[in-house]
Design a protein around this motif. Structure first.
Motif, PDB file in Angstrom:
ATOM      1  N   GLU A 118       1.398  -0.945   0.222  1.00 62.91           N
ATOM      2  CA  GLU A 118       0.041  -0.246  -0.168  1.00 62.91           C
ATOM      3  C   GLU A 118       0.477   1.627   0.211  1.00 62.91           C
ATOM      4  O   GLU A 118       0.621   2.419  -0.509  1.00 62.91           O
ATOM      5  CB  GLU A 118      -1.539   0.205   0.934  1.00 62.91           C
ATOM      6  N   VAL A 119       2.139   1.409   0.649  1.00 63.27           N
ATOM      7  CA  VAL A 119       3.277   2.528   0.128  1.00 63.27           C
ATOM      8  C   VAL A 119       3.922   1.748  -0.503  1.00 63.27           C
ATOM      9  O   VAL A 119       5.159   0.345  -0.422  1.00 63.27           O
ATOM     10  CB  VAL A 119       3.508   2.844   1.294  1.00 63.27           C
ATOM     11  N   MET A 163       1.704   5.538  -2.684  1.00 60.36           N
ATOM     12  CA  MET A 163       0.905   5.813  -2.063  1.00 60.36           C
ATOM     13  C   MET A 163      -0.945   4.687  -2.054  1.00 60.36           C
ATOM     14  O   MET A 163      -1.294   5.406  -3.841  1.00 60.36           O
ATOM     15  CB  MET A 163       0.498   6.557  -1.103  1.00 60.36           C
ATOM     16  N   ASP A 164      -1.638   3.958  -1.536  1.00 60.09           N
ATOM     17  CA  ASP A 164      -3.049   3.484  -1.773  1.00 60.09           C
ATOM     18  C   ASP A 164      -3.788   3.928  -1.787  1.00 60.09           C
ATOM     19  O   ASP A 164      -3.243   5.538  -1.037  1.00 60.09           O
ATOM     20  CB  ASP A 164      -2.702   2.137  -0.965  1.00 60.09           C
ATOM     21  N   ARG A 165      -4.516   4.450  -2.875  1.00 55.30           N
ATOM     22  CA  ARG A 165      -6.622   5.623  -1.984  1.00 55.30           C
ATOM     23  C   ARG A 165      -6.321   5.743  -0.406  1.00 55.30           C
ATOM     24  O   ARG A 165      -6.738   6.576   0.307  1.00 55.30           O
ATOM     25  CB  ARG A 165      -7.380   4.780  -2.492  1.00 55.30           C
ATOM     26  N   LYS A 166      -5.685   4.695   0.392  1.00 53.24           N
ATOM     27  CA  LYS A 166      -6.713   3.725   1.282  1.00 53.24           C
ATOM     28  C   LYS A 166      -5.212   4.506   2.410  1.00 53.24           C
ATOM     29  O   LYS A 166      -6.106   5.176   3.890  1.00 53.24           O
ATOM     30  CB  LYS A 166      -6.119   2.544   1.746  1.00 53.24           C
ATOM     31  N   VAL A 167      -4.020   5.220   1.490  1.00 53.84           N
ATOM     32  CA  VAL A 167      -3.464   5.703   2.417  1.00 53.84           C
ATOM     33  C   VAL A 167      -2.853   7.024   2.608  1.00 53.84           C
ATOM     34  O   VAL A 167      -3.310   8.419   2.552  1.00 53.84           O
ATOM     35  CB  VAL A 167      -1.690   4.737   2.037  1.00 53.84           C
ATOM     36  N   VAL A 168      -4.120   7.552   1.355  1.00 53.61           N
ATOM     37  CA  VAL A 168      -3.425   9.106   0.490  1.00 53.61           C
ATOM     38  C   VAL A 168      -4.588   9.855   1.622  1.00 53.61           C
ATOM     39  O   VAL A 168      -5.068  10.690   2.178  1.00 53.61           O
ATOM     40  CB  VAL A 168      -3.972   9.005  -0.848  1.00 53.61           C
ATOM     41  N   GLY A 183       7.912  11.404   6.667  1.00 59.00           N
ATOM     42  CA  GLY A 183       7.570  10.222   7.824  1.00 59.00           C
ATOM     43  C   GLY A 183       6.001   9.734   8.494  1.00 59.00           C
ATOM     44  O   GLY A 183       5.631   8.919   8.712  1.00 59.00           O
ATOM     45  N   LEU A 184       5.196  10.984   8.169  1.00 58.82           N
ATOM     46  CA  LEU A 184       4.095  10.635   8.334  1.00 58.82           C
ATOM     47  C   LEU A 184       3.482   9.093   7.007  1.00 58.82           C
ATOM     48  O   LEU A 184       2.432   8.556   8.232  1.00 58.82           O
ATOM     49  CB  LEU A 184       3.094  12.382   7.276  1.00 58.82           C
ATOM     50  N   GLY A 189       0.881   3.308   8.741  1.00 58.51           N
ATOM     51  CA  GLY A 189       1.586   2.040   8.931  1.00 58.51           C
ATOM     52  C   GLY A 189       1.153   1.091   7.881  1.00 58.51           C
ATOM     53  O   GLY A 189       1.446   1.917   6.406  1.00 58.51           O
ATOM     54  N   PHE A 190      -0.220   0.422   7.629  1.00 49.99           N
ATOM     55  CA  PHE A 190      -0.105  -0.497   5.963  1.00 49.99           C
ATOM     56  C   PHE A 190       1.258  -1.275   5.532  1.00 49.99           C
ATOM     57  O   PHE A 190       2.385  -1.056   6.008  1.00 49.99           O
ATOM     58  CB  PHE A 190      -0.763   0.686   4.629  1.00 49.99           C
TER      59      PHE A 190
END
Ligand code: UDP
Ligand code: MG
Length: 314
Positions: A118-119, A163-168, A183-184, A189-190
């Motif tokens: 996801e990242v 970055m996956d949509r969930k991460v964004v 860092g963020l 996580g993911f």
């Protein structure tokens, strides 16, 4: 073209007129090969050259190019944030507009994403055309921040990442002002992984990160993820107090035995200057954190957009 993009590429732009046409050419060529709908979100971070006109031209020629115009320069990290806020893709790739992050690496990032990560951050295995000073300070910085923070910020990875949509969407809930994006995007996580690439030379123009901005950036990174600088005062205080106790005992013994040591002003002067210096440095460190707290408390928006082009039909 109401097509929902699979891939969004976000690039912050600050006075890059010499690069934009070539950046568009190479990025769109790399993305077209993937055979998926894409969009390119360019964030005009208060450019003072001809970049804004060029961006508008690119948008007119190819509506997949979208432009977010800031009302002034808000800085690289905020520009990336805005780009990710506006992007609609299932996967969002952040990269510099100066072609140091080669667009040809995007398919590699995407392949890892398809595997379920996801990242996917891009690790610089090699840096071309950087001064030894930049290379040395960058290396040292990544090692320091890796040691003193609680999160595992990958070494030698910049902001170039997918970055996956969930991460964004998770990042959208984190609106802190002094942003250290690399860092963020780890903090959330993911499933994360890295892909190696050779960092190219800047295609044209010069760095928009002079030493002063670099130092700010490093401080933002450290203060965002570590309290260690605040604790240093405590440690130094204990050591200094311990030394003072030893000094008191030594002085009493010497006096009782009739020695003339510890008379004179040099010892007094040196210790006063030393402790004064340590105290001022500690105050300065508290100040760095305090200023950042103040910026948060003011609750101003992260950025102001004058105009956004190409997001209408979404
Ligand atoms: N940039 C920006 N706002 C700034 C400084 C830089 O949007 O205040 C952009 C710049 O146009 C480039 C990227 O951030 O696309 C990285 O900047 P630069 O290449 O100058 O940094 P370096 O690679 O030298 O560290
Ligand atoms: Mg660069």
């Amino acid at each position: 073209m109401g097509n929902h993009p699979t891939i969004s590429v976000v690039a912050p732009v600050f006075n890059e007129e010499a690069i934009l046409p070539e950046f568009y050419r190479r990025t769109s060529a790399a993305l077209d090969k993937l055979g998926e709908p894409w969009e390119l979100v360019l964030v005009n971070d208060g450019c003072r050259d001809r970049s804004p006109e060029i961006m508008v031209e690119l948008h007119a020629r190819d509506p997949r190019v979208k432009v977010v115009n800031f009302a002034r320069n808000f800085g690289h990290q905020v520009a990336i944030t805005a780009g990710a806020d506006y992007a609609r893709g299932d996967a969002v790739v952040v990269m510099d507009a100066d072609l140091q992050d080669p667009p040809e690496v995007i398919p590699d990032l995407l392949a890892k994403w398809r595997e379920g990560f996801e990242v996917v951050y891009a690790i610089r295995s090699e840096r071309k055309g950087e001064t030894w000073f930049k290379e040395f300070t960058a290396k040292a910085f990544y090692r320091i921040i890796y040691r003193i923070t609680d999160i595992d910020i990958p070494m030698d990875a910049g902001d170039f990442r997918l970055m996956d949509r969930k991460v964004v969407d998770a990042l959208k809930t984190m609106r802190e002002k002094h942003r250290f994006m690399r860092g963020l995007s780890v903090w959330v996580g993911f499933r994360q992984t890295g892909v190696k690439y050779a960092r190219a030379e800047r295609f044209a123009g010069e760095t928009k990160y002079p030493l002063k901005k670099m130092l700010r950036f490093a401080l933002d990174g450290i203060t965002s993820f570590s309290y260690l600088p605040l604790q240093v005062a405590t440690y130094v205080g204990f050591v200094a107090a311990g030394l003072a106790v030893l000094g008191i005992i030594a002085t009493i013994i010497l006096r009782l035995s009739g020695s003339e040591a510890f008379y004179g002003q040099a010892t007094t002067l040196v210790s006063v200057l030393f402790l004064g210096g340590v105290q001022l440095i500690s105050l300065g460190i508290i100040g760095e954190y305090l200023g950042r707290i103040y910026d948060e408390v003011k609750g101003r928006p992260l950025y102001i957009v004058r105009e956004a082009l190409g997001f209408e039909e979404a």
